[in-house]
Design an enzyme around this catalytic site. Structure first.
Site, PDB file in Angstrom:
ATOM      1  N   GLU A 275      -0.353   3.874  -1.174  1.00 18.58           N
ATOM      2  CA  GLU A 275      -1.483   4.996  -0.966  1.00 18.58           C
ATOM      3  C   GLU A 275      -1.643   5.764   0.062  1.00 18.58           C
ATOM      4  O   GLU A 275      -2.384   6.768   0.234  1.00 18.58           O
ATOM      5  CB  GLU A 275      -2.456   4.236  -0.451  1.00 18.58           C
ATOM      6  CG  GLU A 275      -4.011   3.283  -2.223  1.00 18.58           C
ATOM      7  CD  GLU A 275      -5.239   3.032  -1.817  1.00 18.58           C
ATOM      8  OE1 GLU A 275      -5.323   3.351  -0.960  1.00 18.58           O
ATOM      9  OE2 GLU A 275      -5.399   2.928  -3.025  1.00 18.58           O
TER      10      GLU A 275
ATOM     11  N   HIS B 126      15.278 -13.679 -11.994  1.00 19.36           N
ATOM     12  CA  HIS B 126      16.270 -14.175 -13.447  1.00 19.36           C
ATOM     13  C   HIS B 126      15.201 -13.294 -14.422  1.00 19.36           C
ATOM     14  O   HIS B 126      15.076 -13.378 -15.196  1.00 19.36           O
ATOM     15  CB  HIS B 126      15.982 -15.345 -13.461  1.00 19.36           C
ATOM     16  CG  HIS B 126      16.129 -16.780 -12.405  1.00 19.36           C
ATOM     17  ND1 HIS B 126      17.567 -17.612 -13.483  1.00 19.36           N
ATOM     18  CD2 HIS B 126      16.344 -16.472 -11.375  1.00 19.36           C
ATOM     19  CE1 HIS B 126      17.676 -17.915 -12.349  1.00 19.36           C
ATOM     20  NE2 HIS B 126      17.574 -17.977 -10.767  1.00 19.36           N
TER      21      HIS B 126
ATOM     22  N   LYS C  24     -11.602   8.211 -11.791  1.00 23.70           N
ATOM     23  CA  LYS C  24     -12.662   7.509 -11.410  1.00 23.70           C
ATOM     24  C   LYS C  24     -13.530   8.297 -12.178  1.00 23.70           C
ATOM     25  O   LYS C  24     -14.211   8.773 -12.921  1.00 23.70           O
ATOM     26  CB  LYS C  24     -12.912   7.549 -10.022  1.00 23.70           C
ATOM     27  CG  LYS C  24     -12.543   6.738  -9.269  1.00 23.70           C
ATOM     28  CD  LYS C  24     -13.203   6.129  -7.893  1.00 23.70           C
ATOM     29  CE  LYS C  24     -12.255   5.071  -7.033  1.00 23.70           C
ATOM     30  NZ  LYS C  24     -12.729   5.393  -5.414  1.00 23.70           N
TER      31      LYS C  24
HETATM   32  O1  PA5 Z   1      -7.434   1.932   0.313  1.00 24.86           O
HETATM   33  C1  PA5 Z   1      -8.673   2.354   0.212  1.00 24.86           C
HETATM   34  O2  PA5 Z   1      -9.549   3.113   0.944  1.00 24.86           O
HETATM   35  C2  PA5 Z   1      -8.926   1.534  -1.559  1.00 24.86           C
HETATM   36  O3  PA5 Z   1      -7.842   0.727  -2.261  1.00 24.86           O
HETATM   37  C3  PA5 Z   1     -10.308   0.974  -1.019  1.00 24.86           C
HETATM   38  O4  PA5 Z   1      -9.748   0.073  -0.478  1.00 24.86           O
HETATM   39  C4  PA5 Z   1     -10.754   0.361  -2.869  1.00 24.86           C
HETATM   40  O5  PA5 Z   1     -10.452   1.588  -3.103  1.00 24.86           O
HETATM   41  C5  PA5 Z   1     -11.947  -0.352  -2.710  1.00 24.86           C
HETATM   42  O6  PA5 Z   1     -12.578   0.639  -2.405  1.00 24.86           O
HETATM   43  P1  PA5 Z   1     -14.403   0.432  -1.540  1.00 24.86           P
HETATM   44  O7  PA5 Z   1     -13.833  -0.718  -0.673  1.00 24.86           O
HETATM   45  O8  PA5 Z   1     -15.225   1.839  -1.098  1.00 24.86           O
HETATM   46  O9  PA5 Z   1     -15.010  -0.545  -2.763  1.00 24.86           O
END
Ligand code: PA5
Length: 446
Positions: free
Chosen positions: A288, A309, A423
């Site tokens: 990310e 493996h 989303k």
């Molecule tokens: O790193 C990030 O921001 C995302 O992966 C969030 O952690 C994930 O989408 C969960 O979001 P939230 O804590 O708002 O539910």
């Protein structure tokens, strides 16, 4: 006390030491951007000094809430997705007995929800929780993540049916934004105990906030040692440390140099199945943070020797675009020797009397030699022991390196705009109020 150690010698058959060390001024500049807050995403730098700013008093508050949940519950469901669960799961899976759920324990069983939308999974989970004394830690920074909110609605309903609203209120803890989001509104309305995820700490950098600390404490692990380990790395990876002594700086430099020379995939390797979720946490952190603007190393993770493996063939002889970063635990916590067998029908008496870990370490060394011979550069991180302290060190080391590495790459390591695309489509397809225009547009494409 020892620290985790990074060794990059086995990358030098592919990139030169000089070319990696030549990154020093650029790395210094990136560290300055982080520490002065002058780079992209500078409103999300709260993680940088999180270990040193976490007080004893705050940890005690978390431990007190954890103890209350522990006293009421035989099972605790941790509901969250991405950064809102992977760090906690990484620590809990690394430190818990691998068979803990099959045997009586003083610790509650920890199960996870809200990280998928599998109907079978949720149906099986609710069936398992039927008649059990359970509680819920609901974690969502935005407070609006569909996966987590959906699971929480189902679990909250079940808990209230099983123990009544008053007791359910005592068994639910919410970890969310200080003011925004549906979870904050709901928690206030229902009177749940809450912890705040600081505004300036993004999900994937939040393991050392209550997001990680509360579930870890509920599972019976020592969050003070975790923070102490992270504090140590905060100082080791700080601006006062020489480049070659700063593992975060060196790791950021070498992986960027490898990337520049065509190594587009990094696999995080472990030789201990307990580290599987450390790999999952790391994938999110780097995926990310760096995968944007059509750039970024693709982070993958494998469990060796298991995956030797399966993925071993590709790694040894597939396209030569890969390098590996191995997490190796120097000494196991427990001892197990290979027994002597008088008949030796399996031919294994040459191993008799050896520790199982000695076999594992030779698998590791043999693999390293084979992979380096096969043009897979090998970075090596040694953890003296698998415990809270060294996991704390590992977390901070990877976070700091990630911030530096993202800036070296020229991206904003602290946003994740790409996560929104699915989303938007999902909400349009589900005809969520407010998405009427998107619904119309997407339906025209079907
Ligand atoms: O790193 C990030 O921001 C995302 O992966 C969030 O952690 C994930 O989408 C969960 O979001 P939230 O804590 O708002 O539910």
């Amino acid at each position: 006390m020892e620290n985790i150690k990074l060794n990059i010698e086995k990358a030098f058959s592919f990139v030169s030491k000089e070319s990696v060390y030549a990154y020093e001024p650029k790395v210094r500049a990136c560290m300055e951007m982080l520490h002065k807050g002058t780079g992209k995403g500078n409103d999300f730098l709260g993680w940088l000094n999180l270990p040193s700013s976490t007080t004893e008093e705050f940890m005690n508050e978390i431990i007190a809430v954890a103890n209350d949940l522990r006293s009421r519950c035989e099972v605790v469901v941790v509901a969250g997705i991405g950064g809102s669960y992977l760090g906690a799961r990484a620590v809990i899976d690394a430190l818990a007995n691998s068979f803990s759920w099959l045997q009586p324990s003083k610790n509650p069983v920890i199960v996870y929800a809200g990280n998928n939308i599998g109907e079978d999974y949720l149906a099986e989970l609710t069936a398992y929780l039927k008649g059990k004394q359970f509680g819920i830690i609901n974690i969502s920074k935005s407070g609006t993540t569909t996966e987590t909110a959906l699971a929480f609605r189902i679990l909250k309903t079940q808990l209230e049916e099983q123990v009544g609203k008053e007791e359910a209120q005592k068994r639910i803890v919410a970890v969310t934004d200080a003011a925004k989001g549906a979870l904050r509104t709901l928690a206030t309305q229902e009177g749940y105990k809450t912890f705040v995820i600081p505004d300036n700490v993004g999900g994937r950098f939040s393991v050392l906030t209550p997001v990680g600390l509360l579930p870890i404490a509920v599972a019976g692990f020592d969050i003070k040692k975790l923070i102490a380990g992270a504090q140590k790395m905060e100082s080791v990876c700080g601006e006062g440390t020489a480049f070659t002594e700063n593992p975060a700086a060196v790791y950021a430099a070498v992986r960027n140099e490898l990337y520049a020379k065509g190594k587009k995939i990094e696999i995080l390797v472990n030789y201990n199945p307990k580290l599987h979720y450390i790999g999952e946490w790391w994938k999110q952190l780097y995926g990310e943070s760096e995968g944007k603007d059509l750039k970024g190393i693709f982070p993958a993770a494998v469990d060796f020797s298991t995956d030797l493996h399966s993925m071993g063939q590709w790694i040894q002889e597939g396209e030569r675009t890969i390098f590996e970063t191995v997490i190796s635990i120097k000494t196991p916590n427990l001892k197990m020797e290979v027994p002597l067998d008088k008949d030796n029908l399996d031919g294994l008496n040459f191993l008799a009397g050896k520790r199982v870990d000695e076999v594992n370490k030779m698998a590791e060394l043999g693999t390293q030699i084979a992979h380096v011979d096969g043009q897979v550069p090998n970075l090596h991180i040694e953890m003296p022991l698998l415990n809270e302290y060294y996991i704390g060190q590992l977390f901070y080391f990877f976070e700091k390196a990630c911030g530096i590495s993202g800036y070296l790459l020229g991206v904003n390591p602290f946003d994740q705009p790409g996560v929104e695309a699915y989303k938007k489509n999902m909400f349009a397809l589900l005809e969520k109020p407010g998405y009427e225009k998107e619904t119309e547009a997407i339906k025209a494409r079907l």
